[in-house]
Scaffold this motif. Sequence first.
Motif, PDB file in Angstrom:
ATOM      1  N   GLY A  36      45.036  26.977  70.576  1.00 21.75           N
ATOM      2  CA  GLY A  36      43.701  27.087  70.207  1.00 21.75           C
ATOM      3  C   GLY A  36      43.313  27.889  69.071  1.00 21.75           C
ATOM      4  O   GLY A  36      44.199  28.704  68.255  1.00 21.75           O
ATOM      5  N   ALA A  37      42.205  28.181  68.431  1.00 24.90           N
ATOM      6  CA  ALA A  37      41.952  28.784  67.257  1.00 24.90           C
ATOM      7  C   ALA A  37      42.485  30.253  67.421  1.00 24.90           C
ATOM      8  O   ALA A  37      43.027  30.898  66.543  1.00 24.90           O
ATOM      9  N   GLN A  38      41.991  30.684  68.275  1.00 27.26           N
ATOM     10  CA  GLN A  38      42.045  32.208  68.763  1.00 27.26           C
ATOM     11  C   GLN A  38      43.461  32.739  69.028  1.00 27.26           C
ATOM     12  O   GLN A  38      43.891  33.735  68.172  1.00 27.26           O
ATOM     13  N   ASP A  39      44.055  31.822  69.532  1.00 25.63           N
ATOM     14  CA  ASP A  39      45.663  31.885  69.788  1.00 25.63           C
ATOM     15  C   ASP A  39      46.393  31.874  68.639  1.00 25.63           C
ATOM     16  O   ASP A  39      47.469  32.527  68.185  1.00 25.63           O
ATOM     17  N   ALA A  40      45.824  30.637  67.644  1.00 25.35           N
ATOM     18  CA  ALA A  40      46.844  30.597  66.619  1.00 25.35           C
ATOM     19  C   ALA A  40      46.463  31.780  65.474  1.00 25.35           C
ATOM     20  O   ALA A  40      47.601  32.040  64.838  1.00 25.35           O
ATOM     21  N   TRP A  41      45.406  32.146  65.508  1.00 28.24           N
ATOM     22  CA  TRP A  41      45.185  33.547  64.857  1.00 28.24           C
ATOM     23  C   TRP A  41      45.916  34.670  65.361  1.00 28.24           C
ATOM     24  O   TRP A  41      46.725  35.543  64.293  1.00 28.24           O
ATOM     25  N   LEU A  42      46.034  34.949  66.545  1.00 25.92           N
ATOM     26  CA  LEU A  42      47.006  35.776  66.997  1.00 25.92           C
ATOM     27  C   LEU A  42      48.525  35.708  66.718  1.00 25.92           C
ATOM     28  O   LEU A  42      49.225  36.569  66.354  1.00 25.92           O
ATOM     29  N   LEU A  43      48.836  34.221  66.630  1.00 28.97           N
ATOM     30  CA  LEU A  43      50.276  33.896  66.383  1.00 28.97           C
ATOM     31  C   LEU A  43      50.450  34.220  64.879  1.00 28.97           C
ATOM     32  O   LEU A  43      51.555  34.892  64.436  1.00 28.97           O
ATOM     33  N   GLN A  44      49.565  34.000  64.006  1.00 30.11           N
ATOM     34  CA  GLN A  44      49.785  34.548  62.743  1.00 30.11           C
ATOM     35  C   GLN A  44      49.793  35.735  62.462  1.00 30.11           C
ATOM     36  O   GLN A  44      50.873  36.267  61.636  1.00 30.11           O
ATOM     37  N   VAL A  45      49.227  36.693  62.987  1.00 27.29           N
ATOM     38  CA  VAL A  45      49.234  38.085  62.817  1.00 27.29           C
ATOM     39  C   VAL A  45      50.614  38.472  63.367  1.00 27.29           C
ATOM     40  O   VAL A  45      51.336  39.416  62.591  1.00 27.29           O
ATOM     41  N   GLY A  46      50.871  37.896  64.844  1.00 25.06           N
ATOM     42  CA  GLY A  46      52.266  38.259  65.320  1.00 25.06           C
ATOM     43  C   GLY A  46      53.500  37.907  64.114  1.00 25.06           C
ATOM     44  O   GLY A  46      54.255  38.640  64.268  1.00 25.06           O
ATOM     45  N   ALA A  47      53.522  36.948  63.813  1.00 24.06           N
ATOM     46  CA  ALA A  47      54.384  36.275  62.750  1.00 24.06           C
ATOM     47  C   ALA A  47      54.470  37.048  61.606  1.00 24.06           C
ATOM     48  O   ALA A  47      55.544  37.516  60.866  1.00 24.06           O
ATOM     49  N   ALA A  48      53.309  37.641  61.101  1.00 20.70           N
ATOM     50  CA  ALA A  48      53.254  38.416  59.663  1.00 20.70           C
ATOM     51  C   ALA A  48      53.919  39.776  60.212  1.00 20.70           C
ATOM     52  O   ALA A  48      54.770  40.248  59.148  1.00 20.70           O
ATOM     53  N   VAL A  49      53.635  40.635  61.139  1.00 20.49           N
ATOM     54  CA  VAL A  49      54.339  41.817  61.607  1.00 20.49           C
ATOM     55  C   VAL A  49      55.624  41.341  61.691  1.00 20.49           C
ATOM     56  O   VAL A  49      56.572  42.272  61.402  1.00 20.49           O
ATOM     57  N   LEU A  50      56.112  40.429  62.286  1.00 26.13           N
ATOM     58  CA  LEU A  50      57.423  40.188  62.472  1.00 26.13           C
ATOM     59  C   LEU A  50      58.380  40.004  61.057  1.00 26.13           C
ATOM     60  O   LEU A  50      59.286  40.652  60.973  1.00 26.13           O
ATOM     61  N   ALA A  51      57.600  39.295  60.250  1.00 26.97           N
ATOM     62  CA  ALA A  51      58.330  39.083  58.978  1.00 26.97           C
ATOM     63  C   ALA A  51      58.443  40.377  58.184  1.00 26.97           C
ATOM     64  O   ALA A  51      59.255  40.770  57.540  1.00 26.97           O
ATOM     65  N   LEU A  52      57.573  41.427  58.572  1.00 23.53           N
ATOM     66  CA  LEU A  52      57.593  42.793  57.890  1.00 23.53           C
ATOM     67  C   LEU A  52      59.147  43.446  58.317  1.00 23.53           C
ATOM     68  O   LEU A  52      59.553  43.894  57.567  1.00 23.53           O
TER      69      LEU A  52
END
Lengths: 544, 113
Positions: free
Chosen positions: A209-225
């Motif tokens: 869903g839109a909200q979970d997709a947003w959360l996943l993007q944040v998570g993936a970005a932090v992981l990428a850091l």
Amino acid sequence: MSSLPWLQHLIIVPVLLPLVAGALLIPINQKRHALKFGVGLASGVLLWVVAVALLLMADGGHWPGGIGVYLASNWVAPFGIALMVDRLAALMLVLTATIALAVLLFSAQRWDRVGVSFHSLFQFLLMGLNGAFLTNDLFNLFVFFEVMLAASYGLVLHGYNLRRIQAGMQYIAVNLVASLLFLIGVSLIYAATGTLNIADLSTRVAGLGAQDAWLLQVGAAVLALAFLTKGAMWPLGFWLPTTYASASAPVGAMLVLMTKVGVYAVLRVWLAVFGDQAGDLGGFGFAALTVGGMATLVFGAIGMLASQDGGRMAGYGAIISSGTLLAVIGHSGSAVLASGLYYLLGSTLAMAAFMLLIELTERIRPPGAALIAITMEAFAIEDKPEDPVGVGMPGTLAFLGLSFAACALVIAGMPPLSGFVAKFSLFHAMLAASSADAGGVPGTTWLLIALMVVGGLAAIIALMRLGVRTFWASGVVTPPRLQVSEAAPVAALVIACVLLTVQAEPLFDYLGRTVEGLLHGGGYAERVLGEPAVQRVSGAEAVR
Amino acid sequence: MELTLALAIGVVFGAGIWLVLRPRTFQLITGLLLMSYAVNLFIFAMGRLWVDKPPITPTPDIDPAQFADPLPQALVLTAIVIGFATTALYLVMMIGARGLSGSDHVDGEEPRE
């Protein structure tokens, strides 16, 4: 009682073997270094054999789709931890084992006696590296990263002196913070998708869903850091040159491999999760990789020109190589992957050889020469020509000079060695990928190509200056006393670079198959998630 | 409850960041500890907040929605152990640096005035 075919257990050997060997080495007294070295080397040789066997199995159709899955504790995939070997993982295992063997041999002469527990820590480092390449679970990846880092903390301090402590303080602090970011990223991804298995994740992305997709993007970005801190993307890579310059030579060579783990992790997670199957989220973050990679390239090139000593130069060389890889992958994605992997192989081998070589060449220069060279350059004093040393050039100097030139050619990407082949094929693939679109080749492609050329130019200028200063302008050149066990590993790594060039065609075929396997995201997820657990036959049936 | 926990995590993590940026090793390690506490709480909260729900049940045929998610609890346990070990390692190294350099500055030497 049915059981796994024994060959299947090979997948977990690259993790278990160094663990056992490292643990066995701890109680052995430090004075018996022949024995310690023997155990370490035996483990290294075995690891190499296993890695090559896994590569042949992955490529030889032993497993469907070239993907071997090992279910730890016999739990099926999304619930337990699945180890997975495909062509890419096998290739990285072979690369690790090759460099590890060379480094072990190199350290036998002197370095493994400088401090305690060198061999144990080295084995644990190998365990962490191999585990990070093999695992298919994000949290397990964190655990193996920590194993690798904990061992590297000890190794960076190996041969305890003030300089190493000063560098180690920063290295450890930066990586501890990066580990915390890793945890935040992992838990955000879990909150968004409810899974940590990378294969499972790749199937769930599209349906979020839109909200979970947003959360996943944040998570993936932090992981990428966290990944990119290891991979030394600008501005996360400031710790790297100081650490490289102060670490002992064998450890420096292993650190080169560790920066590649960061790049590998980004590649693995991004291709699986944000590939074509991801729907709207496909291609997330690739633009950031391109920009970050380009900035890293510029930072590395400037740093390389500015650095005076070899270790620091090698550090910036590693930054350039990371930057190139990240930028091209972010820019053209799958189209340049095969060339990118070829570049990764060549540059890693050459950088590792270079790290070992620097320590040998520094024995040429009389103490204090480095300082004099800096002042000479600062005040533009012409160096008075010394007695010619060209006549009857001793074997050691010829060897060092040739190896140095070979490493420099690969790092800078000049013909005829593998660096040139890699860069040429990168340019070719990038241009071919961009010109397929309507409207011609976009400006960013030209910018990236220009940056890569400039990066290579900076590298060749810096390395030539170092070479001239070391071999020709260091006054009285006394040929250093080299042992065969110190020269052979460097020679082996350089020869590996030459082999990469000579055998470029079969290698590119292999890499092509690797990339094909990576891009068929659906087949990969089905392989991992569909791997059946070994059925336990009940006692009554077994009797029958 | 969500707001309280979020604020608590934020305050602890913020304090940790501030301390990590300080120049003395004691401040640095305190900051790292605070940050790791905040991260552990954060992982725990990512399994959603539950009150009075057991994580594991021995009976198989029960509605799983009535139970707390056990996985973040397992994750947080692992994270605590690893964080504790690496911080202890750093502490040892700090003591070594203090002994060798005679300074507790993170650069390993007193800043030049």
